[in-house]
Design a protein around this motif. Structure first.
Motif, mmCIF file in Angstrom:
data_model
loop_
_atom_site.group_PDB
_atom_site.id
_atom_site.type_symbol
_atom_site.label_atom_id
_atom_site.label_comp_id
_atom_site.label_asym_id
_atom_site.label_seq_id
_atom_site.Cartn_x
_atom_site.Cartn_y
_atom_site.Cartn_z
ATOM 1 N N ARG A 101 0.829 -1.217 0.000
ATOM 2 C CA ARG A 101 0.000 0.000 0.000
ATOM 3 C C ARG A 101 0.857 1.259 0.000
ATOM 4 O O ARG A 101 0.487 2.257 -0.618
ATOM 5 N N ARG A 104 1.859 1.788 -3.539
ATOM 6 C CA ARG A 104 0.758 2.361 -4.328
ATOM 7 C C ARG A 104 0.561 3.836 -3.976
ATOM 8 O O ARG A 104 0.305 4.668 -4.839
ATOM 9 N N LEU A 108 0.625 6.976 -6.632
ATOM 10 C CA LEU A 108 -0.536 7.858 -6.804
ATOM 11 C C LEU A 108 -0.219 9.285 -6.372
ATOM 12 O O LEU A 108 -0.715 10.245 -6.971
ATOM 13 N N LEU A 111 1.548 10.880 -9.247
ATOM 14 C CA LEU A 111 0.616 11.227 -10.326
ATOM 15 C C LEU A 111 -0.236 12.437 -9.949
ATOM 16 O O LEU A 111 -0.516 13.303 -10.784
ATOM 17 N N VAL A 137 -8.876 11.961 -10.064
ATOM 18 C CA VAL A 137 -8.955 10.497 -10.080
ATOM 19 C C VAL A 137 -7.836 9.904 -9.211
ATOM 20 O O VAL A 137 -8.057 8.926 -8.490
ATOM 21 N N PHE A 140 -9.036 10.201 -5.695
ATOM 22 C CA PHE A 140 -10.099 9.232 -5.394
ATOM 23 C C PHE A 140 -9.486 7.885 -5.017
ATOM 24 O O PHE A 140 -9.855 7.265 -4.016
ATOM 25 N N VAL A 141 -8.505 7.436 -5.795
ATOM 26 C CA VAL A 141 -7.876 6.141 -5.496
ATOM 27 C C VAL A 141 -7.055 6.246 -4.202
ATOM 28 O O VAL A 141 -7.011 5.300 -3.410
ATOM 29 N N VAL A 144 -9.076 5.592 -1.039
ATOM 30 C CA VAL A 144 -9.420 4.194 -0.718
ATOM 31 C C VAL A 144 -8.185 3.307 -0.580
ATOM 32 O O VAL A 144 -8.324 2.111 -0.372
ATOM 33 N N VAL A 145 -7.003 3.903 -0.665
ATOM 34 C CA VAL A 145 -5.801 3.061 -0.679
ATOM 35 C C VAL A 145 -5.616 2.299 0.633
ATOM 36 O O VAL A 145 -4.982 1.250 0.666
ATOM 37 N N PHE B 152 -3.592 1.944 -11.590
ATOM 38 C CA PHE B 152 -3.499 1.838 -10.126
ATOM 39 C C PHE B 152 -4.881 1.762 -9.487
ATOM 40 O O PHE B 152 -5.066 1.082 -8.477
ATOM 41 N N GLY B 153 -5.839 2.465 -10.093
ATOM 42 C CA GLY B 153 -7.206 2.411 -9.563
ATOM 43 C C GLY B 153 -7.762 1.003 -9.609
ATOM 44 O O GLY B 153 -8.315 0.499 -8.630
ATOM 45 N N VAL B 155 -6.025 -1.752 -9.789
ATOM 46 C CA VAL B 155 -5.248 -2.599 -8.864
ATOM 47 C C VAL B 155 -5.725 -2.412 -7.429
ATOM 48 O O VAL B 155 -5.980 -3.373 -6.697
ATOM 49 N N VAL B 156 -5.886 -1.152 -7.017
ATOM 50 C CA VAL B 156 -6.277 -0.869 -5.630
ATOM 51 C C VAL B 156 -7.691 -1.371 -5.350
ATOM 52 O O VAL B 156 -7.960 -1.946 -4.298
ATOM 53 N N LEU B 157 -8.590 -1.185 -6.309
ATOM 54 C CA LEU B 157 -9.992 -1.481 -6.037
ATOM 55 C C LEU B 157 -10.378 -2.932 -6.295
ATOM 56 O O LEU B 157 -11.283 -3.458 -5.658
ATOM 57 N N LYS B 159 -7.989 -5.742 -6.758
ATOM 58 C CA LYS B 159 -7.091 -6.785 -6.272
ATOM 59 C C LYS B 159 -7.435 -7.109 -4.829
ATOM 60 O O LYS B 159 -7.498 -6.212 -3.988
ATOM 61 N N GLN B 161 -6.999 -8.081 -1.103
ATOM 62 C CA GLN B 161 -5.893 -7.945 -0.173
ATOM 63 C C GLN B 161 -6.388 -8.238 1.232
ATOM 64 O O GLN B 161 -7.552 -7.990 1.536
#
Lengths: 477, 168
Positions: A101, A104, A108, A111, A137, A140-141, A144-145, B152-153, B155-157, B159, B161
């Protein structure tokens, strides 16, 4: 050079994900820090690299007409880099995200940094939309990471309202393109100035204002903000509250009012109404919160209202006050969210009813929190005092003494909810949550001390900075 | 109107119908296909700038992230799914009506000069290559970033885990 601010973070993401070499997550966290330090150096020393003389020294073009870096871009570039550093260090402090995590998160974050740099550098409406989307976007990700269900709810609200804002902005771009045949700021400005004979251009301005109000979290479009800030990981909250809404919403609003919409009476009235509503509703809502992060989120709504009020006061003093408060708010709100992440990590909760007296166990967090609080409430000599003073004076000089009075009243409310927070969290009777509590580790203290020092230094240096930088910026925008 | 244009329009209509399914994943795929076909149609009709805009909007990838979230919401009970089909048909007809009305209003405004549109720029129209690599180069950088975020979105949402308590 400006193009590097866009390309380097994306290149870093590509390199990080090559199968040949993959650093550990802890090492990867240094990559956004290093890039942000480079960005700070590049933005601060840009006038040395590209010298220009005279009053226009802050407005110069770097890469043709694609990207340009003026005074406002420099202010935002510095704020993005500072908050990016704070967010990465807090992620290291949190140490609760597993290796995957954290990795990731780094990707992100990079980005999102590229997206925000793009937003402040471009001078084209469609490119602006593209980079706002990249930022939104990514965020947003990022929300929730951490994989929590409540984060998903916050992210979902953010995404739904963000999608509405996107549709409005895209509709505005389409209308401008229909009217002018181009999407550059210059072409759009020429089309919008002719609003009396072309209702499509007026509709485009209305769509943009509504979309940007959602992105900035202005009342009544602020519903997503407390959930998104409150449910996300501490490092993500710092990023969201510190700079993301400022860049995609507030900066874009300032830039477009200045470069495209013009300071027309309808725009002024909309800004004044939204600003006053946000200042008051945000402050009153913050008073009733028991969750520290949600209280800070509502405080953000109120402070963004001040920035919009400055913008409503008009060019010169008003714009200068808006830009200054935008920067100040990025710094002191990041500081307060860094502290909230430290409290959550050490005490295990941000429920203010379960906290109390933790300043004795976490003295550095307590002191830096007071600095952030005093600056937010507009107490001298901290930086927030100067920007709020400028906004109030600008409103008064613009013939809006009643708006200035409401702004002062809301500042008193700000002081009230922050004093209440200090009493419930940092002072008062120690709670059970304080047992065995220790100060946060250096990864959280470093950004807190840096941001608190900056808040104080900006406040002390403001008489000099105001005349040499912010006032010319307000006039030249 | 060439034969290619007719075929593309037909395919877009079919893909649009495909988006009306109960399965979110299939709907998303339908949307992505609509997006790609629309881009091809626009390029084919000689409007590379509009094609570049459609490409940059990249509705497909953003929709993937959107649908990922929606997919985590519990689906409706089987008994309710029959009624849902009827509602979907009504929505489809309503959306078609709204689009037709919007097109009619735009045509009316154009014909009566209510909304002044920009005249076509003088000179030779730019080619697709010129638009993508010169005029809209910045958008391509943004597009690259969106593609990476989309990856990545997903993968995160998507996949799986192990649940781990996050206390920050």
């Amino acid at each position: 050079m400006a193009a590097l601010l866009l390309i380097l973070p994306i290149l870093a993401v590509v390199l990080l994900n090559l199968p040949l070499w993959r650093p550990s997550a802890r090492t990867a966290l240094w990559i956004p820090v290093v890039l942000c330090v480079l960005q700070l150096a590049a933005v601060l020393f840009a006038p040395v690299i590209f010298p220009l003389s005279g009053a226009l020294a802050m407005n110069y073009r770097i890469v043709g007409s694609d990207l340009s870096m003026d005074g406002l871009t420099r202010v935002m570039g510095i704020a993005i880099a500072l908050v990016g550093i704070a967010s990465a260090l807090v992620a290291r402090h949190a140490a609760v995200l597993d290796e995957v995590r954290v990795f990731r998160f780094v990707n992100l974050l990079l980005l999102a940094l590229a997206g925000m740099n793009g937003v402040v550098l471009v001078r084209d409406l469609f490119a602006l939309y593209v980079f706002i989307e990249v930022t939104s976007v990514s965020c947003f990700v990022l929300i929730v990471v951490n994989g929590r269900r409540e984060a998903l709810e916050g992210a979902f609200k953010y995404l739904v309202l963000s999608a509405v804002a996107t549709a409005l902005l895209l509709g505005g771009v389409a209308l401008i393109f229909m009217v002018s045949g181009a999407t550059t700021f210059a072409a759009a400005a020429a089309a919008v100035r002719d609003t009396t004979s072309n209702p499509l251009a007026l509709a485009a301005v209305a769509l943009f204002l509504a979309g940007l109000a959602i992105k900035a979290g202005l009342v009544p479009f602020h519903g997503w903000l407390p959930d998104a800030y409150g449910s996300s990981n501490g490092a993500v909250s710092v990023l969201l509250a510190g700079i993301v809404t400022k860049t995609t919403g507030v900066y874009t609003l300032i830039r477009l009012v200045d470069a495209v919409f013009g300071y027309t009476p309808p725009v002024r009235h909309v800004l004044l109404g939204a600003g006053l509503l946000s200042v008051l509703v945000g402050a009153v809502a913050a008073l009733g919160q028991r969750d520290l992060k949600r209280m800070l989120a509502y405080s953000s709504v109120s402070q963004v209202g001040y920035i919009v009020l400055g913008l409503a006061a008009g060019p010169g003093l008003g714009f200068a006050g808006a830009v200054l408060h935008l920067f100040n708010h990025a710094v002191f709100k990041s500081l307060l969210f860094v502290n909230s992440a430290a409290v959550k990590r050490q005490a295990g909760t941000v429920d203010m009813d379960r906290l109390g007296g933790i300043a004795t166990k976490m003295p550095v967090t307590g002191v830096t929190s007071i600095v952030g609080m005093l600056s937010t409430a507009g107490i001298p000599p901290f930086s927030g005092f100067w920007s709020k003073l400028l906004i109030v004076v600008a409103l008064w000089k613009a013939g809006l003494p009643w708006a200035a009075a409401i702004a002062v009243l809301a500042s008193v409310l700000t002081l009230a909810y922050f004093l209440q927070m200090q009493r419930r969290v940092f002072f008062g009777k120690p709670s059970a949550a304080c047992d065995g509590l220790v100060e946060a580790d250096p990864w959280a203290l470093a950004p807190a001390v840096l941001l608190a020092g900056l808040t104080l230094a900006l406040g002390l240096a403001m008489p000099w900075l105001f005349g040499t930088f912010f006032l010319p910026l307000g006039r030249l925008l | 109107m060439t034969a290619v244009t007719v075929v593309l329009v037909g395919l877009i209509a079919l893909a649009a119908l495909w988006t009306m399914q109960a399965s979110i994943l299939r709907s998303v795929l339908g949307l992505a296909v609509v997006s790609v076909l629309t881009t091809l149609l626009i390029f084919q009709m000689g409007a590379p700038l509009a094609g570049a805009f459609e490409l940059s909007v990249c509705a497909g990838l953003i929709t993937v992230v959107f649908a990922s979230t929606v997919s985590m919401i519990r689906p409706a009970e089987p008994a309710a799914q029959g009624r849902r089909r009827l509602r979907q048909l009504r929505r489809f007809l309503f959306a078609s009506g709204v689009l037709a009305a919007a097109a009619g209003v735009a045509l009316f405004m154009h014909l009566h000069g209510i909304a002044r549109l920009a005249p076509p720029p003088p000179g030779v129209a730019p080619t697709t290559q010129e638009v993508l690599w010169s005029a809209r180069r910045l958008d391509l950088i943004g597009l690259l970033a969106i593609v990476l975020v989309g990856v990545f979105g997903v993968v995160v949402l998507f996949k799986e885990q192990p649940e781990k308590e996050d206390v920050s």
